[in-house]
Motif scaffolding. Sequence first.
Motif, mmCIF file in Angstrom:
data_model
loop_
_atom_site.group_PDB
_atom_site.id
_atom_site.type_symbol
_atom_site.label_atom_id
_atom_site.label_comp_id
_atom_site.label_asym_id
_atom_site.label_seq_id
_atom_site.Cartn_x
_atom_site.Cartn_y
_atom_site.Cartn_z
ATOM 1 N N ASP A 144 -57.195 -6.178 -14.489
ATOM 2 C CA ASP A 144 -58.296 -7.015 -14.002
ATOM 3 C C ASP A 144 -58.599 -6.677 -12.543
ATOM 4 N N SER A 145 -59.406 -5.669 -12.387
ATOM 5 C CA SER A 145 -59.725 -5.170 -11.051
ATOM 6 C C SER A 145 -60.436 -6.230 -10.207
ATOM 7 N N GLY A 146 -61.414 -6.886 -10.790
ATOM 8 C CA GLY A 146 -62.131 -7.948 -10.068
ATOM 9 C C GLY A 146 -61.221 -9.109 -9.709
ATOM 10 N N GLY A 147 -60.335 -9.439 -10.615
ATOM 11 C CA GLY A 147 -59.383 -10.514 -10.339
ATOM 12 C C GLY A 147 -58.473 -10.168 -9.174
ATOM 13 N N SER A 148 -58.102 -8.887 -9.089
ATOM 14 C CA SER A 148 -57.170 -8.506 -8.015
ATOM 15 C C SER A 148 -57.823 -8.644 -6.642
ATOM 16 N N VAL A 149 -59.094 -8.261 -6.512
ATOM 17 C CA VAL A 149 -59.700 -8.418 -5.177
ATOM 18 C C VAL A 149 -60.043 -9.878 -4.901
ATOM 19 N N THR A 150 -60.359 -10.632 -5.924
ATOM 20 C CA THR A 150 -60.602 -12.067 -5.707
ATOM 21 C C THR A 150 -59.314 -12.744 -5.243
ATOM 22 N N SER A 151 -58.213 -12.292 -5.819
ATOM 23 C CA SER A 151 -56.923 -12.843 -5.432
ATOM 24 C C SER A 151 -56.633 -12.557 -3.953
ATOM 25 N N ILE A 152 -56.924 -11.353 -3.533
ATOM 26 C CA ILE A 152 -56.715 -11.009 -2.112
ATOM 27 C C ILE A 152 -57.633 -11.844 -1.214
ATOM 28 N N GLU A 153 -58.864 -12.041 -1.676
ATOM 29 C CA GLU A 153 -59.816 -12.867 -0.918
ATOM 30 C C GLU A 153 -59.250 -14.274 -0.717
ATOM 31 N N MET A 154 -58.548 -14.792 -1.696
ATOM 32 C CA MET A 154 -57.952 -16.123 -1.568
ATOM 33 C C MET A 154 -56.739 -16.096 -0.632
ATOM 34 N N VAL A 155 -55.937 -15.063 -0.738
ATOM 35 C CA VAL A 155 -54.788 -14.930 0.169
ATOM 36 C C VAL A 155 -55.278 -14.866 1.626
ATOM 37 N N ALA A 156 -56.501 -14.351 1.799
ATOM 38 C CA ALA A 156 -57.039 -14.188 3.155
ATOM 39 C C ALA A 156 -57.353 -15.518 3.833
ATOM 40 N N PHE A 157 -57.348 -16.615 3.090
ATOM 41 C CA PHE A 157 -57.472 -17.920 3.746
ATOM 42 C C PHE A 157 -56.168 -18.315 4.430
ATOM 43 N N LYS A 158 -55.090 -17.656 4.035
ATOM 44 C CA LYS A 158 -53.795 -17.938 4.650
ATOM 45 C C LYS A 158 -53.623 -16.988 5.845
ATOM 46 N N ASP A 159 -52.396 -16.844 6.311
ATOM 47 C CA ASP A 159 -52.141 -15.890 7.394
ATOM 48 C C ASP A 159 -52.688 -14.508 7.005
ATOM 49 N N LEU A 160 -53.565 -13.975 7.813
ATOM 50 C CA LEU A 160 -54.199 -12.700 7.441
ATOM 51 C C LEU A 160 -53.233 -11.526 7.448
ATOM 52 N N SER A 161 -52.103 -11.661 8.132
ATOM 53 C CA SER A 161 -51.093 -10.605 8.040
ATOM 54 C C SER A 161 -50.621 -10.455 6.593
#
Lengths: 691, 691
Positions: B79-96
């Motif tokens: 799920d390529s789209g799911g993987s980048v959406t997941s990263i987009e959500m992680v980006a609300f947390k510490d960006l490191s």
Amino acid sequence: MSSTPNASVDPMVLREVLDGRWAHVRRDAREHLHDPDFLPVYGESMDEARERVTRAAKKLADSGRVVLGFPKEYGGQDDSGGSVTSIEMVAFKDLSIMVKTGVQWGLFGGALQLLGTRRHHETYLRDVMSFELPGCFAMTETGHGSDVQQLRTTCTYDPQTQTFDLHTPHEAARKDYIGNAAKDGRMAVVFAQLITQGKNHGVHAWLVPIRDEDGTPCPGVTIGDDGPKAGLAGVDNGRLSFDHVTVPRDMLLDRYGQVAEDGTYTSSIENETRRFFTMLGTLVRGRVSVGGSAGSATKLALDIAVRYGDVRRQFAAPGEDREIVINDYLVHQRKLLPALATTYALHFAQGELVSTMHDVQTAVHVHGQEIDEQAQRELESRAAGLKVAQTAHATATIQMCREACGGAGYLQENRLPHLKADTDVFTTFEGDNTVLLQLVAKGLLTGYRDNFGSLEGWGKVGFVADMVRETVLERTAARALIARLVDAVPGVDDVPMLERGWQLKMLEFREKHSLEGAIRRLRKNSTMESHPTHPMTPFDMFNDVQDHVLRSAQTHIDRVVLEAFVEGVDRTTDPAARQLLDSVCDLYALSTIEADKAWFLEHGQLTPARAKTLTATVNQLLKELRPHLITLVDGFAIPDGWKAAAILVEEPERQEAMAARDAELRAQNAEGGREGGPGATATDLDVPPGQ
Amino acid sequence: MSSTPNASVDPMVLREVLDGRWAHVRRDAREHLHDPDFLPVYGESMDEARERVTRAAKKLADSGRVVLGFPKEYGGQDDSGGSVTSIEMVAFKDLSIMVKTGVQWGLFGGALQLLGTRRHHETYLRDVMSFELPGCFAMTETGHGSDVQQLRTTCTYDPQTQTFDLHTPHEAARKDYIGNAAKDGRMAVVFAQLITQGKNHGVHAWLVPIRDEDGTPCPGVTIGDDGPKAGLAGVDNGRLSFDHVTVPRDMLLDRYGQVAEDGTYTSSIENETRRFFTMLGTLVRGRVSVGGSAGSATKLALDIAVRYGDVRRQFAAPGEDREIVINDYLVHQRKLLPALATTYALHFAQGELVSTMHDVQTAVHVHGQEIDEQAQRELESRAAGLKVAQTAHATATIQMCREACGGAGYLQENRLPHLKADTDVFTTFEGDNTVLLQLVAKGLLTGYRDNFGSLEGWGKVGFVADMVRETVLERTAARALIARLVDAVPGVDDVPMLERGWQLKMLEFREKHSLEGAIRRLRKNSTMESHPTHPMTPFDMFNDVQDHVLRSAQTHIDRVVLEAFVEGVDRTTDPAARQLLDSVCDLYALSTIEADKAWFLEHGQLTPARAKTLTATVNQLLKELRPHLITLVDGFAIPDGWKAAAILVEEPERQEAMAARDAELRAQNAEGGREGGPGATATDLDVPPGQ
């Protein structure tokens, strides 16, 4: 106005032109400010940074370099201009030191000196100067930074005990962001509402002990730490709250307002608002210092980006052995050169401002003359406007320089991250830029009339009715010169764009037209208050036009800055340097006009064809100035040892090693008849597939 | 197009509209990503940050949330789209953590997956997914970031030993800025020039061990640390140098190029440049993730600034008990609302991009279809363009939000300093924005023709001759809808500005005209090469027009983004939400046109009178949208626990305490007939002195 600068220019000559009236202060700093504690240390913790910066402040005090602005009788030099120039030089070093310096000797010491009286000076000034007595300038509260007149801290006089009661009524009234508070400060100049005999006389300042010699907070004083910030790690910003702290009567800094033993309040300035702004006005030095320091940080960032761009290569042109130096790209020049031109322009404007400030303050504080209110308010408006211009330019330019250095610009070892993070708050402290633009605008709208009272805010735009019909464009120092240049231009059409008079006229027209438009709209709105179907509240009357009003202030600042640059060019005697500065001034003027091209088109000052010519002319100037990029940053005369940017040392070495290796490979390849290989230029690869 | 949005809008409805195709991934993150290790810790040291972020990465791996993009047979979900959406959500947390995640599973894992073959997957993929095998993506060198084709690291095959010799010839060729290198990485995908049988076949990738289990660097590998950066303290960026390191033949990631035992090179893609870009093209996910993550950071910054501005008060209007909420100031709205509208627009464009990427990558990597080169290149151009738009918008908007929060915005405890510093490099990594704009421009200039070869740089503008005469404006997903809206507008004059068709037409016209102008100028320059008096080098031919070319790319991106927004509004079924989004879309369109007003005036698309109407219309939209500010940030649906901004909790409490105390004082004053006092509004003070 200029012809193409083609003679080679001696950067030393540029330096002399830029050094100006306080050249001796600059030279002295360049020669002596070489202690390693003055440079940023990358990766140090907040505590380490604070320790180092405290050490550096003590060293600066010992050097006598930071006390130029204090009275001679206490060991200073009565040299107000020298003191801000000195801070401007310190700002090339770790900016935490500049801010710490500004807090101790500019704000804390300055308030003591200018709001206090002899008994305060006698008792404390020497210790302040020597940093034996580190202190705070406790004005801003968590709830009130921009609208200082509305501070909520109270200081209430009790004639029974002949003391004041200093009190923080709620958390929004705690003093916040206060430099020197979290670690070093032993006393603070605290601003609070003075209440005596049941009446509030507005904001005054007291000298209040906050820590004893062991560093223990004094009774009733709560000290907090603002903790880590975006930058300025070495400045110990903190919070102060006062729980009914007793302050002796004689600790009121009572130059502008006195409280007698029985609680009777007296002041030479009857109107409370005017008194408040007179008190604030004496502190203009802080704002001037911040503008100048923003200028230093900008120069350093440009120095780094320009030198890096001159050795860094990327992408090859066909037939070339080496890749293209990135400063050769038009779009890179579009980033660096207008920013550099603006930095020059602001430097000259800053020089003029410092000079004016020095003269105004010397007249009052050294020669004991009466305050010239007109001059004082013009100075304040200039200081506010230039602080806005310098700090906004710093924020944008340092960001651009970071990006122009790519990944290298993101590493602390290359200095740009510190420059960005440390200066970031400059647009906020010593007056939020939006609020300061408002201040400039109000000054313009009222034609510098006696209108201190309108500062309180937005509503009740009563001053609208008082507005002068024709706002007079008061000219900068270079009055006669500017008038001559402007008058030499007959119209606005078909005049060559390098004609200085045309440039000046454009900025003058824009300012006048913007202001008049804002006045017209305010007048119109002020008739709407009692409109039956579209009534406007006093707040809406102003708010409706707020963007227009702030724009007017911005156009005013642009014009003032250009005039200062023109004057600076005029003072330059070396022909080659003058020719170069002339072109830089053209670039400043034209890129400023270009940035607001829409306005000039809308108002018939540019035809579409001329607007396109404008862009072409700017691009032509970039080409002409490209060969002078290094000379222009050399002119800033920042000692190499101050830069603390690894890329400035390493990148040239790396590029040479790579070039040598590539040449070796090319020779081998030619010999062996081999194809490609590293160091092959892109010509090998540029055949589109399928062709 | 819109009428005034006046119905109250349910933020949950907005959230659903924004959540889009991967709503389940977003919901899952909102429910489960609550580990304290995922939040930034203010004031922690670099080492502490790195430790925490490594822990967080391991926790993310254990949660299975970061491996959606890997093949099902290895435990992923294809799920390529799911993987980048997941990263987009992680980006609300510490960006490191987002960057660490992107390095491990996006870049390192992605390269292994997409450039490697089954033997690599079988041996390593599970350990990569579980973070048992932390790895690096070692592409960028100190000397070459943008022009990756010119990397200087070599990897030379020796048929005698059947191994490669990986070598760093000089310091400019060391791998630099490599995430996971300084501390965690055990292996690296290393990009280098593949040389075999005396011939260079261009850049390929190898899987290379860099540290053993104890963390000791492998023989011949030198590991350096990039040290502290502007931000992203938790990411261990470092440097890798290779001193004739032996790499087994089967460690070449050989999906697109193979080396036989005897050293014979084979590839299904004959042309070296095309091969290189095909390899790079598979890695588009990284660029899409950076754009999406920039969007998340921007939303969070706006969330903080908007909520703060809605409780923070400064300056009183006369007759009002309380001071004015700063979101009520026109100039504050001018800062927040167009930025918010652009954030919405980019969100919809990002959603469209992720969807397209998912479909293109699923076709090839899951269903085993041939690469559709046209679709692949459109995807790459879109990804590049949107990465530029998102990251430039993030840089500008987060800066603005910091300033809009004043001194509070400068304290780490209020999150904005981290958002600013962490995202600062987003405009640089995964493709420098200027270079990416160039890429977008070249795609447009050649009408997506088969022209990979022109990427090498600037000179030899051979492709100019091949340029299509009429650049076709390929439309976004919403083709039919957009065409209908545009066709509904007869001309450009006198059409209401809220007519969507007019807005679309304006951006379309600008793109087409800019492109055609750039082509015309390039053609003209290309006839100058052999001009007797004004010869132009191939480099100058292009460089002369570089600003114009990049502008064209920018106009293209603006148009694509608007179309995506229009499509997003069209998909919205709830009437109130649709009406609100419609107005936000108007604001995006009109503020985009306003920002480039000069161009439209110059090109006869706006009369001066209409240009003024445009500004008035934008201001009118601000007034209409003001009441919806909070709803609009509510729509982002960022869980409160993710925000880590003290002011969001403390400022409302402080304002209430202050209001209560002020009311108390007013009551006392009224009772006792006393004047002034703290909490007195400015009406007491607004009489200009001397009146």
